[in-house]
Design a protein around this motif. Sequence first.
Motif: not given
Length: 97
Positions: A29, A35, A47
């Motif tokens: 990241h 992302s 996510r």
Amino acid sequence: MEEDIYYIRLFDIYKGLLTDKQRELFSSHYNFDLSLSEIAESEGVTRQSIYDAVTKVKQKLSEYETALKILEKNEKLISLAEESDKVTAKRIYDILG
């Protein structure tokens, strides 16, 4: 952005105290600028789970710094080096690596 740099600096100091997976996720990241969604896709998870994991790493890094204060001490030494003569400054930078 400044907060990101702070955590990257902490990561450079304390990454050896993290698990392999924590290092991989944080590095993906922050160092490779992926992302959370991209990381989640490659890991086959949500996510949100990546967000939680990265947040946990940041909390751990903060805890390590609170306890050990290595970044704080490094910053003080760098400040001292900038104020000192060239020989002393070189010795301080050599100690810091």
